[in-house]
Motif scaffolding. Sequence first.
Motif, PDB file in Angstrom:
ATOM      1  N   GLU A  22      78.631  24.859   8.498  1.00 39.30           N
ATOM      2  CA  GLU A  22      78.937  23.562   9.087  1.00 39.30           C
ATOM      3  C   GLU A  22      79.991  23.700  10.190  1.00 39.30           C
ATOM      4  OE1 GLU A  22      80.037  20.710   6.146  1.00 39.30           O
ATOM      5  OE2 GLU A  22      78.133  20.880   5.083  1.00 39.30           O
ATOM      6  N   ALA A  23      80.936  24.611  10.007  1.00 44.07           N
ATOM      7  CA  ALA A  23      81.996  24.789  11.000  1.00 44.07           C
ATOM      8  C   ALA A  23      81.444  25.394  12.288  1.00 44.07           C
ATOM      9  CB  ALA A  23      83.101  25.668  10.446  1.00 44.07           C
ATOM     10  N   THR A  24      80.402  26.226  12.161  1.00 47.44           N
ATOM     11  CA  THR A  24      79.835  26.852  13.353  1.00 47.44           C
ATOM     12  C   THR A  24      78.824  25.948  14.053  1.00 47.44           C
ATOM     13  OG1 THR A  24      78.153  27.955  12.010  1.00 47.44           O
ATOM     14  CG2 THR A  24      80.191  29.179  12.508  1.00 47.44           C
ATOM     15  N   VAL A  25      78.507  24.824  13.458  1.00 43.21           N
ATOM     16  CA  VAL A  25      77.586  23.885  14.095  1.00 43.21           C
ATOM     17  C   VAL A  25      78.282  23.324  15.334  1.00 43.21           C
ATOM     18  CG1 VAL A  25      76.380  21.684  13.843  1.00 43.21           C
ATOM     19  CG2 VAL A  25      76.459  23.288  11.939  1.00 43.21           C
ATOM     20  N   GLU A  26      77.571  23.298  16.451  1.00 44.24           N
ATOM     21  CA  GLU A  26      78.157  22.811  17.703  1.00 44.24           C
ATOM     22  C   GLU A  26      78.415  21.319  17.626  1.00 44.24           C
ATOM     23  OE1 GLU A  26      76.211  24.019  21.218  1.00 44.24           O
ATOM     24  OE2 GLU A  26      75.804  26.016  20.442  1.00 44.24           O
ATOM     25  N   PRO A  27      79.459  20.851  18.374  1.00 44.84           N
ATOM     26  CA  PRO A  27      79.757  19.419  18.355  1.00 44.84           C
ATOM     27  C   PRO A  27      78.608  18.633  18.979  1.00 44.84           C
ATOM     28  CG  PRO A  27      81.161  20.570  19.928  1.00 44.84           C
ATOM     29  CD  PRO A  27      80.347  21.585  19.204  1.00 44.84           C
ATOM     30  N   LYS A  28      78.521  17.405  18.563  1.00 50.96           N
ATOM     31  CA  LYS A  28      77.463  16.547  19.063  1.00 50.96           C
ATOM     32  C   LYS A  28      77.702  16.237  20.535  1.00 50.96           C
ATOM     33  CE  LYS A  28      76.939  14.411  14.582  1.00 50.96           C
ATOM     34  NZ  LYS A  28      77.132  13.208  13.798  1.00 50.96           N
ATOM     35  N   LYS A  29      76.643  15.876  21.244  1.00 50.33           N
ATOM     36  CA  LYS A  29      76.721  15.575  22.670  1.00 50.33           C
ATOM     37  C   LYS A  29      77.695  14.423  22.927  1.00 50.33           C
ATOM     38  CE  LYS A  29      73.765  14.509  26.641  1.00 50.33           C
ATOM     39  NZ  LYS A  29      74.744  13.983  27.444  1.00 50.33           N
ATOM     40  N   GLU A  30      77.741  13.436  22.047  1.00 53.30           N
ATOM     41  CA  GLU A  30      78.648  12.301  22.209  1.00 53.30           C
ATOM     42  C   GLU A  30      80.110  12.759  22.194  1.00 53.30           C
ATOM     43  OE1 GLU A  30      77.610   9.773  18.989  1.00 53.30           O
ATOM     44  OE2 GLU A  30      75.893   8.920  20.028  1.00 53.30           O
ATOM     45  N   GLU A  31      80.421  13.713  21.284  1.00 58.02           N
ATOM     46  CA  GLU A  31      81.784  14.222  21.199  1.00 58.02           C
ATOM     47  C   GLU A  31      82.175  14.942  22.485  1.00 58.02           C
ATOM     48  OE1 GLU A  31      82.025  16.649  17.729  1.00 58.02           O
ATOM     49  OE2 GLU A  31      81.684  14.976  16.371  1.00 58.02           O
ATOM     50  N   VAL A  32      81.245  15.705  23.057  1.00 58.18           N
ATOM     51  CA  VAL A  32      81.518  16.415  24.305  1.00 58.18           C
ATOM     52  C   VAL A  32      81.758  15.406  25.426  1.00 58.18           C
ATOM     53  CG1 VAL A  32      80.522  17.945  26.041  1.00 58.18           C
ATOM     54  CG2 VAL A  32      80.229  18.471  23.618  1.00 58.18           C
ATOM     55  N   ASP A  33      80.932  14.344  25.488  1.00 57.31           N
ATOM     56  CA  ASP A  33      81.099  13.305  26.507  1.00 57.31           C
ATOM     57  C   ASP A  33      82.451  12.614  26.375  1.00 57.31           C
ATOM     58  OD1 ASP A  33      78.656  13.849  27.613  1.00 57.31           O
ATOM     59  OD2 ASP A  33      77.613  12.169  26.638  1.00 57.31           O
ATOM     60  N   PHE A  34      82.858  12.305  25.147  1.00 56.86           N
ATOM     61  CA  PHE A  34      84.153  11.647  24.938  1.00 56.86           C
ATOM     62  C   PHE A  34      85.299  12.553  25.372  1.00 56.86           C
ATOM     63  CE2 PHE A  34      81.992   8.838  21.691  1.00 56.86           C
ATOM     64  CZ  PHE A  34      82.106   7.692  22.454  1.00 56.86           C
ATOM     65  N   LYS A  35      85.195  13.846  25.084  1.00 57.78           N
ATOM     66  CA  LYS A  35      86.242  14.773  25.493  1.00 57.78           C
ATOM     67  C   LYS A  35      86.320  14.852  27.010  1.00 57.78           C
ATOM     68  CE  LYS A  35      86.630  17.918  21.587  1.00 57.78           C
ATOM     69  NZ  LYS A  35      86.451  19.305  21.126  1.00 57.78           N
ATOM     70  N   ALA A  36      85.178  14.931  27.653  1.00 61.22           N
ATOM     71  CA  ALA A  36      85.153  15.004  29.123  1.00 61.22           C
ATOM     72  C   ALA A  36      85.756  13.730  29.719  1.00 61.22           C
ATOM     73  CB  ALA A  36      83.727  15.203  29.623  1.00 61.22           C
ATOM     74  N   LYS A  37      85.398  12.590  29.158  1.00 60.29           N
ATOM     75  CA  LYS A  37      85.955  11.325  29.656  1.00 60.29           C
ATOM     76  C   LYS A  37      87.459  11.263  29.421  1.00 60.29           C
ATOM     77  CE  LYS A  37      81.781   8.569  29.196  1.00 60.29           C
ATOM     78  NZ  LYS A  37      81.090   7.513  28.465  1.00 60.29           N
ATOM     79  N   TYR A  38      87.886  11.755  28.272  1.00 60.56           N
ATOM     80  CA  TYR A  38      89.320  11.770  27.960  1.00 60.56           C
ATOM     81  C   TYR A  38      90.081  12.619  28.978  1.00 60.56           C
ATOM     82  CZ  TYR A  38      93.712  13.042  25.787  1.00 60.56           C
ATOM     83  OH  TYR A  38      95.032  13.281  25.560  1.00 60.56           O
ATOM     84  N   TYR A  39      89.581  13.833  29.250  1.00 58.36           N
ATOM     85  CA  TYR A  39      90.254  14.713  30.213  1.00 58.36           C
ATOM     86  C   TYR A  39      90.239  14.109  31.612  1.00 58.36           C
ATOM     87  CZ  TYR A  39      90.377  18.329  26.628  1.00 58.36           C
ATOM     88  OH  TYR A  39      90.621  19.035  25.491  1.00 58.36           O
ATOM     89  N   TYR A  40      89.151  13.457  31.980  1.00 56.81           N
ATOM     90  CA  TYR A  40      89.048  12.815  33.286  1.00 56.81           C
ATOM     91  C   TYR A  40      90.083  11.692  33.409  1.00 56.81           C
ATOM     92  CZ  TYR A  40      87.204  10.031  37.122  1.00 56.81           C
ATOM     93  OH  TYR A  40      87.079   9.316  38.266  1.00 56.81           O
ATOM     94  N   ILE A  41      90.170  10.852  32.385  1.00 57.16           N
ATOM     95  CA  ILE A  41      91.124   9.737  32.401  1.00 57.16           C
ATOM     96  C   ILE A  41      92.564  10.261  32.387  1.00 57.16           C
ATOM     97  CG2 ILE A  41      91.993   7.786  31.053  1.00 57.16           C
ATOM     98  CD1 ILE A  41      89.053   7.208  30.314  1.00 57.16           C
ATOM     99  N   ALA A  42      92.811  11.316  31.625  1.00 63.59           N
ATOM    100  CA  ALA A  42      94.154  11.901  31.596  1.00 63.59           C
ATOM    101  C   ALA A  42      94.533  12.441  32.976  1.00 63.59           C
ATOM    102  CB  ALA A  42      94.222  13.013  30.553  1.00 63.59           C
ATOM    103  N   ALA A  43      93.591  13.097  33.654  1.00 71.00           N
ATOM    104  CA  ALA A  43      93.864  13.609  35.004  1.00 71.00           C
ATOM    105  C   ALA A  43      94.083  12.457  35.979  1.00 71.00           C
ATOM    106  CB  ALA A  43      92.710  14.489  35.471  1.00 71.00           C
ATOM    107  N   GLU A  44      93.296  11.404  35.874  1.00 66.30           N
ATOM    108  CA  GLU A  44      93.460  10.230  36.738  1.00 66.30           C
ATOM    109  C   GLU A  44      94.830   9.592  36.537  1.00 66.30           C
ATOM    110  OE1 GLU A  44      91.647   8.502  39.171  1.00 66.30           O
ATOM    111  OE2 GLU A  44      90.599  10.421  39.228  1.00 66.30           O
TER     112      GLU A  44
END
Length: 174
Positions: A22-44
Amino acid sequence: MEPNENNKEENKTETAAEATAEATVEPKKEEVDFKAKYYYIAAEMDNYRKRMEREKENLLKYGNERVMSDLIQVIDNFDRMIDMLRPDEDQKIKNMVTGLDMVRKQFLDTLGKHGLTPVESVGKDFDPNFHEALSQEYAEGKKPNEVIKEFQKGYSLNGRLVRPSKVVVSSDKQ
């Protein structure tokens, strides 16, 4: 060992293997999108903070530019009055000129404390960034494009030009 204990050992091994899987299962696409949005907003937000700091510094540094440009006209009037009264031979007028000159100097010193500095012109090479040429004249012993007369003094505020000097530039032709 009892058979029950072997079962417990196998269950522990299977549970550990499942947890690792279970730990080696890749994160869901939604989680990746949220992380990308978070980093984008933090940079902004970081860029916005830096931009606001720069604007605040410029406001403090150049915010009084309008007032300074209006006060430059007061200095010009002091200069005109002193130049007009200076040739007079009357002792009272000479004393008045001395007093006016002292007030003018104090006024310039006060403005200088707030970043206003005169632009040096006469004897310097013509620089279109700081000088406005009104005419050209031939002057013996002067190199071409050297400022030989100043009609109106120029001023800068913290390095930014507020008003250019109005000057006469030397020419190499008679």
